[in-house]
Enzyme design. Structure first.
Site, short mmCIF file in Angstrom:
data_model
loop_
_atom_site.label_atom_id
_atom_site.label_comp_id
_atom_site.label_asym_id
_atom_site.label_seq_id
_atom_site.Cartn_x
_atom_site.Cartn_y
_atom_site.Cartn_z
N SER A 1 6.25 -8.02 11.92
CA SER A 1 5.80 -7.10 10.88
C SER A 1 7.03 -6.70 10.09
O SER A 1 8.16 -6.88 10.56
CB SER A 1 5.18 -5.87 11.56
OG SER A 1 5.05 -4.80 10.65
N TYR B 1 5.01 0.67 18.35
CA TYR B 1 4.75 -0.51 17.50
C TYR B 1 6.06 -1.01 16.91
O TYR B 1 6.37 -2.21 16.98
CB TYR B 1 3.77 -0.11 16.40
CG TYR B 1 3.26 -1.24 15.53
CD1 TYR B 1 2.18 -2.01 15.92
CD2 TYR B 1 3.85 -1.53 14.30
CE1 TYR B 1 1.69 -3.04 15.12
CE2 TYR B 1 3.37 -2.55 13.49
CZ TYR B 1 2.28 -3.31 13.91
OH TYR B 1 1.81 -4.31 13.11
P1 NAD Z 1 -7.17 -7.03 13.80
O1 NAD Z 1 -7.53 -5.75 14.45
O2 NAD Z 1 -7.97 -7.51 12.64
O3 NAD Z 1 -7.13 -8.21 14.87
C1 NAD Z 1 -6.48 -8.06 16.11
C2 NAD Z 1 -7.20 -8.91 17.13
O4 NAD Z 1 -6.47 -8.82 18.35
C3 NAD Z 1 -8.64 -8.44 17.42
O5 NAD Z 1 -9.54 -9.54 17.32
C4 NAD Z 1 -8.55 -7.92 18.84
O6 NAD Z 1 -9.76 -8.10 19.59
C5 NAD Z 1 -7.42 -8.73 19.40
N1 NAD Z 1 -6.81 -8.12 20.59
C6 NAD Z 1 -6.48 -6.81 20.77
N2 NAD Z 1 -5.97 -6.65 21.99
C7 NAD Z 1 -5.96 -7.87 22.59
C8 NAD Z 1 -5.54 -8.35 23.87
N3 NAD Z 1 -5.04 -7.52 24.80
N4 NAD Z 1 -5.68 -9.67 24.13
C9 NAD Z 1 -6.18 -10.51 23.21
N5 NAD Z 1 -6.60 -10.12 21.99
C10 NAD Z 1 -6.49 -8.80 21.69
O7 NAD Z 1 -5.64 -6.83 13.38
P2 NAD Z 1 -4.64 -7.69 12.46
O8 NAD Z 1 -4.20 -6.79 11.38
O9 NAD Z 1 -5.21 -9.02 12.13
O10 NAD Z 1 -3.41 -7.83 13.46
C11 NAD Z 1 -2.97 -9.07 14.00
C12 NAD Z 1 -1.47 -8.99 14.22
O11 NAD Z 1 -0.82 -8.81 12.95
C13 NAD Z 1 -1.01 -7.83 15.10
O12 NAD Z 1 0.02 -8.27 15.96
C14 NAD Z 1 -0.48 -6.83 14.10
O13 NAD Z 1 0.50 -5.98 14.65
C15 NAD Z 1 0.13 -7.78 13.08
N6 NAD Z 1 0.36 -7.20 11.77
C16 NAD Z 1 -0.67 -6.67 11.05
C17 NAD Z 1 -0.39 -6.13 9.79
C18 NAD Z 1 -1.46 -5.52 8.95
O14 NAD Z 1 -1.14 -4.84 7.97
N7 NAD Z 1 -2.75 -5.74 9.25
C19 NAD Z 1 0.90 -6.13 9.30
C20 NAD Z 1 1.92 -6.68 10.07
C21 NAD Z 1 1.64 -7.21 11.30
#
Ligand code: NAD
Length: 264
Positions: A146, A159
């Site tokens: 991130s 985080y």
């Molecule tokens: P999201 O909530 O849309 O998807 C996350 C997925 O992870 C969900 O399907 C959930 O069921 C799954 N999950 C949660 N805990 C789990 C576990 N213990 N084992 C397996 N699966 C699990 O979120 P997203 O925004 O797509 O996030 C995905 C990644 O991207 C994360 O690591 C997040 O930190 C990172 N990220 C997101 C953003 C943002 O702005 N959305 C920015 C930077 C990084």
């Protein structure tokens, strides 16, 4: 959108792939010719995503995997290998967010955050490396970092700590994996409108005494060059580029995809 990169004949396992960024990566990989294991805590969601990929002509299986559970991670990697004959690309992507100041975090909440983001990354990395080294055909391990791998925001202590730590893990894996032809990189997105982000806007608004619109304008997009959210497709194309990169020249790096929020 596809930058033209192909992954024909490759096999990928993507964690947290039932939703958001992971789902977009699974779809982009499948569209590029890669067989994909869609792994998620949410089994129905993983199966639905795999079904949609198959309906669009791709190859995918859904699987239940809690990335904090050693046995489930090992079983998932075994199932992927059994289904598709190996594993070439792993995207450690599963994640959650809890928004509050450090002094209000319970130890249980801290451990939950570190467990998913960091223990999960370790378990998936180890499972990947053991299989990639044994198969002797190299591989690619990607971490979903991130902008918070590079800088901090208030209310996101565990985080930010975990996302910074992924950069250190990736640099180590780059050095150890190099002799085995295993490359690794960290993708560092800015804010992307996924359930993870949409769920935190009301809490950030309450904590900062702002409206939800103000949270978006004065916190989430404040330092971007154009006031635009990064999209799941932007991140998926970055993941496709990194997975398809043809040599080991690009390893141990962090690639920031954030509309200029963070520049190095
Ligand atoms: P999201 O909530 O849309 O998807 C996350 C997925 O992870 C969900 O399907 C959930 O069921 C799954 N999950 C949660 N805990 C789990 C576990 N213990 N084992 C397996 N699966 C699990 O979120 P997203 O925004 O797509 O996030 C995905 C990644 O991207 C994360 O690591 C997040 O930190 C990172 N990220 C997101 C953003 C943002 O702005 N959305 C920015 C930077 C990084």
């Amino acid at each position: 959108m596809n930058g033209g990169q192909r992954l024909d004949g490759k096999v990928a396992l993507v964690t947290g792939a039932a939703s958001g960024i992971g789902l977009a990566i699974a779809q982009a990989y499948a569209a590029a010719g890669c067989a994909v294991a869609v792994a998620d805590l949410n089994r129905p969601g993983a199966d639905a995503a795999a079904g949609a990929i198959a309906a669009a002509g791709g190859r995918a299986i859904g699987m239940a995997m809690d990335v904090t559970d050693e046995a489930q991670v090992e079983a998932g990697f075994d199932a992927c290998t059994a289904a598709f004959g190996g594993i070439d690309i792993v995207v450690s992507n599963a994640g959650i967010q809890i928004v509050k100041p450090v002094h209000e975090f319970s130890f249980e909440e801290w451990r939950r955050m570190i467990g998913i983001h960091l223990d999960g990354a370790f378990l998936c990395t180890r499972a990947a490396l053991r299989r990639m080294y044994a198969a002797g055909r190299g591989g690619c391990v990607l971490y979903m970092g991130s902008v918070h791998s590079k800088e901090a925001s208030a209310l996101k202590g565990p985080y930010v700590a975990a996302k910074h730590a992924l950069v250190g893990l990736a640099k180590t894996v780059a050095k150890e994996g190099g002799p085995h032809g295993v490359r690794t990189n960290v993708i560092c997105p800015g804010f992307v409108k996924t359930p993870l982000v949409l769920a935190q806007i009301p809490e950030l608004a309450r904590r900062h005494g702002l409206s939800e619109d103000e949270v978006v304008r004065t916190i989430m997009l404040k330092d971007t060059v154009d006031n635009v959210f990064t999209t799941v497709e932007d991140v998926a194309q970055t993941a496709l580029f990194l997975a398809g990169f043809p040599t080991d020249a690009l390893t141990g790096q962090s690639v920031i995809v954030s509309h200029g929020w963070h520049m190095e």
